[in-house]
Design a protein around this motif. Structure first.
Motif, PDB file in Angstrom:
ATOM      1  N   ALA A  73       0.813  -1.220   0.000  1.00  0.00           N
ATOM      2  CA  ALA A  73       0.000   0.000   0.000  1.00  0.00           C
ATOM      3  C   ALA A  73       0.842   1.264   0.000  1.00  0.00           C
ATOM      4  O   ALA A  73       0.307   2.350   0.155  1.00  0.00           O
ATOM      5  CB  ALA A  73      -0.920   0.003   1.220  1.00  0.00           C
ATOM      6  N   GLU A  74       2.149   1.148  -0.178  1.00  0.00           N
ATOM      7  CA  GLU A  74       3.047   2.300  -0.124  1.00  0.00           C
ATOM      8  C   GLU A  74       3.240   2.878  -1.520  1.00  0.00           C
ATOM      9  O   GLU A  74       3.989   2.336  -2.328  1.00  0.00           O
ATOM     10  CB  GLU A  74       4.407   1.895   0.460  1.00  0.00           C
ATOM     11  CG  GLU A  74       4.328   1.390   1.894  1.00  0.00           C
ATOM     12  CD  GLU A  74       5.694   0.966   2.404  1.00  0.00           C
ATOM     13  OE1 GLU A  74       6.666   1.030   1.601  1.00  0.00           O
ATOM     14  OE2 GLU A  74       5.791   0.574   3.570  1.00  0.00           O
ATOM     15  N   GLY A  75       2.577   3.981  -1.825  1.00  0.00           N
ATOM     16  CA  GLY A  75       2.795   4.712  -3.078  1.00  0.00           C
ATOM     17  C   GLY A  75       2.612   3.839  -4.309  1.00  0.00           C
ATOM     18  O   GLY A  75       1.596   3.151  -4.476  1.00  0.00           O
ATOM     19  N   GLU A  76       3.630   3.853  -5.176  1.00  0.00           N
ATOM     20  CA  GLU A  76       3.594   3.092  -6.424  1.00  0.00           C
ATOM     21  C   GLU A  76       4.342   1.769  -6.282  1.00  0.00           C
ATOM     22  O   GLU A  76       5.056   1.338  -7.183  1.00  0.00           O
ATOM     23  CB  GLU A  76       4.195   3.917  -7.556  1.00  0.00           C
ATOM     24  CG  GLU A  76       3.416   5.187  -7.871  1.00  0.00           C
ATOM     25  CD  GLU A  76       3.977   5.908  -9.067  1.00  0.00           C
ATOM     26  OE1 GLU A  76       5.029   5.471  -9.569  1.00  0.00           O
ATOM     27  OE2 GLU A  76       3.373   6.899  -9.513  1.00  0.00           O
ATOM     28  N   THR A  77       4.175   1.123  -5.151  1.00  0.00           N
ATOM     29  CA  THR A  77       4.884  -0.131  -4.895  1.00  0.00           C
ATOM     30  C   THR A  77       4.469  -1.211  -5.883  1.00  0.00           C
ATOM     31  O   THR A  77       5.320  -1.953  -6.391  1.00  0.00           O
ATOM     32  CB  THR A  77       4.618  -0.598  -3.457  1.00  0.00           C
ATOM     33  OG1 THR A  77       5.029   0.431  -2.546  1.00  0.00           O
ATOM     34  CG2 THR A  77       5.405  -1.861  -3.151  1.00  0.00           C
ATOM     35  N   CYS A  78       3.182  -1.303  -6.173  1.00  0.00           N
ATOM     36  CA  CYS A  78       2.705  -2.333  -7.105  1.00  0.00           C
ATOM     37  C   CYS A  78       3.268  -2.110  -8.507  1.00  0.00           C
ATOM     38  O   CYS A  78       3.645  -3.070  -9.194  1.00  0.00           O
ATOM     39  CB  CYS A  78       1.177  -2.344  -7.137  1.00  0.00           C
ATOM     40  SG  CYS A  78       0.401  -2.876  -5.603  1.00  0.00           S
ATOM     41  N   VAL A  79       3.343  -0.854  -8.930  1.00  0.00           N
ATOM     42  CA  VAL A  79       3.886  -0.554 -10.255  1.00  0.00           C
ATOM     43  C   VAL A  79       5.358  -0.939 -10.330  1.00  0.00           C
ATOM     44  O   VAL A  79       5.808  -1.544 -11.312  1.00  0.00           O
ATOM     45  CB  VAL A  79       3.686   0.941 -10.577  1.00  0.00           C
ATOM     46  CG1 VAL A  79       4.350   1.295 -11.902  1.00  0.00           C
ATOM     47  CG2 VAL A  79       2.209   1.277 -10.619  1.00  0.00           C
ATOM     48  N   GLU A  80       6.142  -0.620  -9.302  1.00  0.00           N
ATOM     49  CA  GLU A  80       7.555  -0.970  -9.301  1.00  0.00           C
ATOM     50  C   GLU A  80       7.761  -2.483  -9.252  1.00  0.00           C
ATOM     51  O   GLU A  80       8.669  -3.009  -9.899  1.00  0.00           O
ATOM     52  CB  GLU A  80       8.253  -0.303  -8.119  1.00  0.00           C
ATOM     53  CG  GLU A  80       8.362   1.209  -8.233  1.00  0.00           C
ATOM     54  CD  GLU A  80       9.258   1.792  -7.172  1.00  0.00           C
ATOM     55  OE1 GLU A  80       9.675   1.030  -6.273  1.00  0.00           O
ATOM     56  OE2 GLU A  80       9.547   3.007  -7.228  1.00  0.00           O
TER      57      GLU A  80
END
Length: 352
Positions: A73-80
């Motif tokens: 749930a931290e920022g764009e963690t899923c994208v990275e």
């Protein structure tokens, strides 16, 4: 020179790739000239090291992702994380191609079209990765490079299998088109740097940035184009240069790319599960480096004591006597450089 600013934007992933490619090109040129008699499996050692670090880093990052759901749930963690998985998939396909190249050179009993088959799969996957990267504002240099060279891969495979007997100069036509585009980019940066130098409304930092970009692109593209021309003429038998001499311009380009990694902020934070910039992670892992990371050097000052003595000493600011206000009893001290003599009184005669 500020070491903190130099390493704060360091990109370790690109530095690893360029350094492995540099070492591999050195070993390959020495092997082609017969200076060393190693097997090609040993010559490809830097490539194996590169792919091994990629696989280990992705495995550790995936383990951290799986065992810590709160990080998602931290920022764009899923994208990275998805970008890391895409990069690993492309590297696995490249690894299959490199293994097939070594086996084909060692045995030599099947077609080069079969060897290049992983690259034929890499190109469409890279196109899809580029579309995904543009939508999520991701930097995808490797994916762009693989996607635009699909026609070049086909021509090289057909030429190695002697299905076509074109000279290498014609086989590399897709490469010349790509290099023409890069030359236009270099010309664009040169023109803009000249315009910024002649403009008086641009600050010095922006001028230095554009000049540095122009010099960097020139040092990358011009030697790279020189290497490709020398290699094509070598393969066509038009010159008798050794492969070491042919590869020298490529080494210059790779060294320049390695130098530019210290100013390229980026990199995926999920490699090896560190979840932060490499510089911050390194300073936390080795605290004694903080002392050297905060050191800055001023190269414009002279270190010669005799020269320092000859420099004029600035005069101290003039002292202005304080004024005493009679009504309030407050002493008013005037600041040097900010005191102005009041204008003389004006006598205005009122008409009758």
């Amino acid at each position: 020179m500020n070491l903190r600013g130099l390493f704060q934007d360091f990109n370790p992933s690109k530095f690893l790739i360029y350094s492995c490619l540099l070492l591999f090109s050195v070993l390959l040129s020495l092997r082609l000239d017969g200076v060393i008699q190693w097997s090609y499996w040993a010559v490809f050692t830097p490539i194996w090291l590169w792919k091994l670090l990629v696989i280990i880093g992705a495995s550790v990052g995936t383990g951290v992702w799986a065992h810590n759901p709160q990080y998602r749930a931290e920022g764009e963690t899923c994208v990275e994380f998805k970008a890391m998985l895409i990069a690993v998939g492309l590297h696995v396909l490249l690894l299959m191609f490199e293994v097939l190249v070594c086996d084909r050179v060692a045995r030599g009993n099947y077609f080069w079209l079969l060897v290049f088959m992983p690259l034929f799969f890499v190109s469409p996957v890279s196109v899809a990765a580029c579309v995904w990267g543009f939508r999520h504002d991701r930097s995808l240099e490797l994916e762009v490079l693989c996607s635009v060279n699909i026609l070049q891969f086909i021509f090289i495979a057909l030429r190695l299998d002697r299905i076509i007997n074109w000279p290498w100069l014609v086989v590399c036509v897709p490469l010349w088109i790509l290099m023409s585009f890069l030359c236009l980019v270099v010309l664009y940066y040169i023109i803009w740097s000249v315009l910024f130098l002649r403009s008086i409304d641009i600050i010095a930092e922006q001028r230095r940035t554009h000049i540095t970009m122009a010099i960097s692109w020139m040092t990358i593209v011009v030697p790279l184009l020189t290497f490709e021309i020398l290699l094509v003429h070598k393969l066509d038998g038009h010159n008798s240069l050794s492969y070491v001499c042919v590869f020298v311009p490529l080494w210059l380009s790779l060294l320049t790319l390695m130098a530019t990694t210290f100013g390229q902020k980026g990199g995926n934070h999920w490699w090896f599960g560190i979840r932060k910039d490499f510089c911050h992670f390194l300073l936390e892992l080795l605290p004694f480096l903080r002392e050297y990371g905060n050191v800055s050097y001023d190269l414009q000052r002279s270190e010669d004591p005799e020269t320092a003595e000859d420099l004029p000493v600035p005069e101290p600011p003039p002292k202005i006597a304080p004024m005493f206000h009679k009504k309030t009893g407050v002493v008013i001290t005037q600041s040097p450089g900010k005191y102005f003599v009041p204008p003389p009184k004006l006598c205005i005669d009122m008409p009758d």
